[in-house]
Design a protein around this motif. Sequence first.
Motif, PDB file in Angstrom:
ATOM      1  N   ILE A 110       0.829  -1.214   0.000  1.00 59.06           N
ATOM      2  CA  ILE A 110       0.000   0.000   0.000  1.00 59.06           C
ATOM      3  C   ILE A 110       0.862   1.263   0.000  1.00 59.06           C
ATOM      4  O   ILE A 110       0.466   2.301  -0.529  1.00 59.06           O
ATOM      5  CB  ILE A 110      -0.995  -0.026   1.187  1.00 59.06           C
ATOM      6  CG1 ILE A 110      -2.136   0.978   0.967  1.00 59.06           C
ATOM      7  CG2 ILE A 110      -0.297   0.183   2.522  1.00 59.06           C
ATOM      8  CD1 ILE A 110      -3.315   0.788   1.889  1.00 59.06           C
ATOM      9  N   SER A 111       2.099   1.166   0.542  1.00 55.53           N
ATOM     10  CA  SER A 111       2.969   2.346   0.580  1.00 55.53           C
ATOM     11  C   SER A 111       3.506   2.665  -0.814  1.00 55.53           C
ATOM     12  O   SER A 111       3.944   3.784  -1.088  1.00 55.53           O
ATOM     13  CB  SER A 111       4.119   2.148   1.568  1.00 55.53           C
ATOM     14  OG  SER A 111       5.027   1.184   1.094  1.00 55.53           O
ATOM     15  N   LYS A 112       3.494   1.682  -1.706  1.00 54.61           N
ATOM     16  CA  LYS A 112       3.890   1.928  -3.099  1.00 54.61           C
ATOM     17  C   LYS A 112       2.676   2.330  -3.944  1.00 54.61           C
ATOM     18  O   LYS A 112       2.802   3.109  -4.893  1.00 54.61           O
ATOM     19  CB  LYS A 112       4.533   0.669  -3.690  1.00 54.61           C
ATOM     20  CG  LYS A 112       5.892   0.337  -3.056  1.00 54.61           C
ATOM     21  CD  LYS A 112       6.467  -0.938  -3.646  1.00 54.61           C
ATOM     22  CE  LYS A 112       7.834  -1.255  -3.023  1.00 54.61           C
ATOM     23  NZ  LYS A 112       8.334  -2.582  -3.428  1.00 54.61           N
ATOM     24  N   MET A 113       1.521   1.782  -3.626  1.00 55.00           N
ATOM     25  CA  MET A 113       0.307   2.086  -4.414  1.00 55.00           C
ATOM     26  C   MET A 113      -0.215   3.491  -4.138  1.00 55.00           C
ATOM     27  O   MET A 113      -0.848   4.103  -4.992  1.00 55.00           O
ATOM     28  CB  MET A 113      -0.768   1.052  -4.118  1.00 55.00           C
ATOM     29  CG  MET A 113      -0.400  -0.316  -4.623  1.00 55.00           C
ATOM     30  SD  MET A 113      -1.700  -1.496  -4.339  1.00 55.00           S
ATOM     31  CE  MET A 113      -1.036  -2.907  -5.240  1.00 55.00           C
ATOM     32  N   LYS A 114       0.015   3.974  -2.913  1.00 57.13           N
ATOM     33  CA  LYS A 114      -0.403   5.333  -2.529  1.00 57.13           C
ATOM     34  C   LYS A 114      -1.855   5.660  -2.932  1.00 57.13           C
ATOM     35  O   LYS A 114      -2.097   6.619  -3.697  1.00 57.13           O
ATOM     36  CB  LYS A 114       0.542   6.377  -3.121  1.00 57.13           C
ATOM     37  CG  LYS A 114       1.979   6.271  -2.627  1.00 57.13           C
ATOM     38  CD  LYS A 114       2.800   7.427  -3.176  1.00 57.13           C
ATOM     39  CE  LYS A 114       4.175   7.528  -2.608  1.00 57.13           C
ATOM     40  NZ  LYS A 114       5.036   6.351  -2.782  1.00 57.13           N
ATOM     41  N   PRO A 115      -2.827   4.897  -2.435  1.00 58.02           N
ATOM     42  CA  PRO A 115      -4.224   5.229  -2.738  1.00 58.02           C
ATOM     43  C   PRO A 115      -4.662   6.464  -1.944  1.00 58.02           C
ATOM     44  O   PRO A 115      -3.915   6.944  -1.092  1.00 58.02           O
ATOM     45  CB  PRO A 115      -4.984   3.982  -2.257  1.00 58.02           C
ATOM     46  CG  PRO A 115      -4.142   3.441  -1.147  1.00 58.02           C
ATOM     47  CD  PRO A 115      -2.705   3.765  -1.501  1.00 58.02           C
ATOM     48  N   PHE A 116      -5.846   6.963  -2.230  1.00 57.76           N
ATOM     49  CA  PHE A 116      -6.363   8.103  -1.466  1.00 57.76           C
ATOM     50  C   PHE A 116      -7.853   7.919  -1.249  1.00 57.76           C
ATOM     51  O   PHE A 116      -8.480   7.068  -1.886  1.00 57.76           O
ATOM     52  CB  PHE A 116      -6.042   9.429  -2.175  1.00 57.76           C
ATOM     53  CG  PHE A 116      -6.509   9.504  -3.599  1.00 57.76           C
ATOM     54  CD1 PHE A 116      -7.780   9.960  -3.926  1.00 57.76           C
ATOM     55  CD2 PHE A 116      -5.667   9.101  -4.638  1.00 57.76           C
ATOM     56  CE1 PHE A 116      -8.207  10.024  -5.239  1.00 57.76           C
ATOM     57  CE2 PHE A 116      -6.082   9.167  -5.960  1.00 57.76           C
ATOM     58  CZ  PHE A 116      -7.351   9.631  -6.266  1.00 57.76           C
ATOM     59  N   VAL A 117      -8.382   8.677  -0.314  1.00 58.75           N
ATOM     60  CA  VAL A 117      -9.815   8.576  -0.005  1.00 58.75           C
ATOM     61  C   VAL A 117     -10.440   9.957  -0.164  1.00 58.75           C
ATOM     62  O   VAL A 117      -9.734  10.969  -0.221  1.00 58.75           O
ATOM     63  CB  VAL A 117     -10.059   8.053   1.432  1.00 58.75           C
ATOM     64  CG1 VAL A 117      -9.567   6.622   1.570  1.00 58.75           C
ATOM     65  CG2 VAL A 117      -9.399   8.955   2.470  1.00 58.75           C
TER      66      VAL A 117
END
Length: 149
Positions: A110-117
């Motif tokens: 998840i630290s590489k994908m860096k999603p957002f909300v």
Amino acid sequence: MLAFASHRTHYTNIGIREHRTFSVNIPTDNQVEVTDHIGLISGKNVDKSKIFTSFYDTLATAPMIRECPLNMECRVVQVVDVGASHEIFVGEIVDTFTSKGFLTNGLPDISKMKPFVVSMHDNNYWGIGKHMGRAWGVGKGSGKKDTDK
Ligand SMILES: Cc1cc2nc3c(=O)[nH]c(=O)nc-3n(C[C@H](O)[C@H](O)[C@H](O)COP(=O)(O)O)c2cc1C
């Protein structure tokens, strides 16, 4: 399983009802602008398939987005009617896709994908922030004072 609510007037709903499939594509932090853009326009008026590169897999009718770090193709298992506005689509995740650059030790990172909300009450996008502890882990030992029933 994965579920989301979508207004029954959306173009998206027509396709999902017809094919009984959908995909969920998680964007990364440098895609905030384009993500917002596609949420402001409708497939009824604009061909949104040209904005991203589509790819398909097992389900054949659930286009996924090559530019997004995480893609899930889903088969509808239930459509829940919730009054006049929305319907809830419940889907079984048939398969999940990513690229090698988003993996650590072969697992999605998840630290590489860096999603957002999105925070809906004030209409703001936020990154996910720092690591806060192990799930099914940090709670162990915190119930020492619990009284058994
Ligand atoms: C940040 C954001 C979040 C949204 N969330 C939802 C949602 O949860 N459910 C929904 O029905 N529409 C939601 N929308 C609105 C749809 O994305 C928008 O109406 C879209 O244009 C519908 O496209 P379509 O007609 O091609 O399906 C959201 C839009 C934005 C910008």
